[in-house]
Design an enzyme around this catalytic site. Sequence first.
Site, short mmCIF file in Angstrom:
data_model
loop_
_atom_site.label_atom_id
_atom_site.label_comp_id
_atom_site.label_asym_id
_atom_site.label_seq_id
_atom_site.Cartn_x
_atom_site.Cartn_y
_atom_site.Cartn_z
N ASP A 113 0.90 -1.31 0.00
CA ASP A 113 0.05 -0.05 -0.09
C ASP A 113 0.91 1.24 0.06
O ASP A 113 1.95 1.29 0.12
CB ASP A 113 -0.94 -0.10 1.26
CG ASP A 113 -2.30 0.39 1.01
OD1 ASP A 113 -2.35 1.36 -0.15
OD2 ASP A 113 -3.30 0.20 1.63
N ASP A 132 -10.37 2.63 -3.64
CA ASP A 132 -10.82 1.44 -3.25
C ASP A 132 -12.44 1.23 -3.46
O ASP A 132 -13.18 1.99 -3.54
CB ASP A 132 -10.93 1.35 -1.45
CG ASP A 132 -9.61 1.01 -0.86
OD1 ASP A 132 -8.73 0.98 -1.43
OD2 ASP A 132 -9.55 0.99 0.60
#
Length: 439
Positions: free
Chosen positions: A175, A236
């Site tokens: 990430d 997301d």
Amino acid sequence: MMTAMVRPVSRVLRLGCVLAFCFQVLVPCGLPGAWGLDNGLAMTPTMGWLHWERFMCNVNCQEEPDSCISEKLFQQIAEIMASDGWKDVGYEYICIDDCWMAPERDSEGRLQADPKRFPGGIHHLADYVHSKGLKLGIYADVGNKTCAGFPGSFGYYDIDAQTFADWGVDLLKFDGCYCDSIQHLAEGYKQMSLALNRTGRSIVYSCEWPLYMRPIFKPNYTEIREYCNHWRNFPDIYDSWESIRNTLDWTSSNQEIIVPVAGPGGWNDPDMLVIGNFGLSRDQQITQMALWAIMAAPLLMSNDLRSISPEAKALLQDKDVIAINQDHLGKQGYQLRKEDNFEIWERPLLNLAWAVAIVNLKEIGGPRSYTITLTSLGRGLACNPNCLITELLPEKRKLGFYEWTSSLKTQINPTGTVLLRLERTSSAQFSYSVVSDSL
Ligand SMILES: *[C@@H]1O[C@H](CO)[C@@H](O)[C@H](O)[C@H]1NC(C)=O
Ligand SMILES: *[C@@H]1O[C@H](CO)[C@@H](O)[C@H](O)[C@H]1NC(C)=O
Ligand SMILES: *[C@@H]1O[C@H](CO)[C@@H](O)[C@H](O)[C@H]1NC(C)=O
């Protein structure tokens, strides 16, 4: 009115069929040899399960023992993936997302799993997952902290890569939170890729580099592809139609940049499949499955396989749709046109076959019909001189043989999709079938 879309294919179409044929056949062969991450992995889009969308950062195992991020959750899901047909159709990687770590590194600077929620540790969990014939994915962050505030890998890339390799991890989702500069971001993603390589273990490398880079800098996908097996471009995914629609809109708006770069070893990642949860209707789940196949997207489900409905399971395990996603030509599909609240997408497949998806975006009224002229598909070649058309979604049925100059009428529910597979047939086959049909 037809919405004019600038497409990479329109130019080719004008030059005629011969050139179109070359375009399709030569591009995959004509690519420079060294244009991807050379780890031999993700030759087709990664398939598996990832905990984030459904289970997020639930660390409360006292009150919610069945849905907290713990080794029990991953063991149960792994067990079901192996025994309930998931592994058999290709779902192989069971992936941990954020919130698996203890708040501090150990005395030697290594990441460690939360000791209460993962009492056996990750090595033990990896052994369990491998014993089921599956692979284990893990999560870390290029910056100083993970998005949920656990220790980041900045300054520890080699130690963390080695730790994951020692544990037997098979995939890393890396990430991009808590990273203070574009230089640190780009360098970090590259350094971790090289660190993983130095461990000697085969580890799929899933990046979010372009997503975090985009607000400041135009991502260089040629470079990203040299270091990553797949990469997130867009925020997301949520368990909602709006989120699916936004992802598709972003993808089609940027397709001239992102479609050509996808191929064996490196894929655009539009994020998890949320089929089998709460937010999508049956038709919307069909749309996600069909379009993720067209987009050559990693198929990482985020749902509860312990309680999934038979309908969602059948959709996710549909072998014909998975075959389109995993097609070995390895070319990502694209939006061909958009008109009157319909979107037509197509993807070239092996042996000159094509997948075509027609989405009805209208959110009012009932099923609407759309008639597609077959000459408009596959750069004029999908049905030339004729083809066998099979509907894969929403129902599997053979629609029969069609001539190049004919058209096909479909009916599509609001927010639903019809997914078709077109196989070119030789004239001999065609005449034979016409003859036998008339007998
Ligand atoms: C590391 O990179 C080299 C050269 O790019 C490649 O040949 C090798 O297979 C890679 N090793 C792993 C474990 O990915
Ligand atoms: C991490 O924090 C240190 C100390 O504040 C800082 O110097 C460094 O640039 C940070 N790294 C990233 C990737 O944000
Ligand atoms: C993008 O990266 C590639 C490979 O690293 C490089 O050759 C190319 O010059 C870069 N393009 C731009 C516009 O910076």
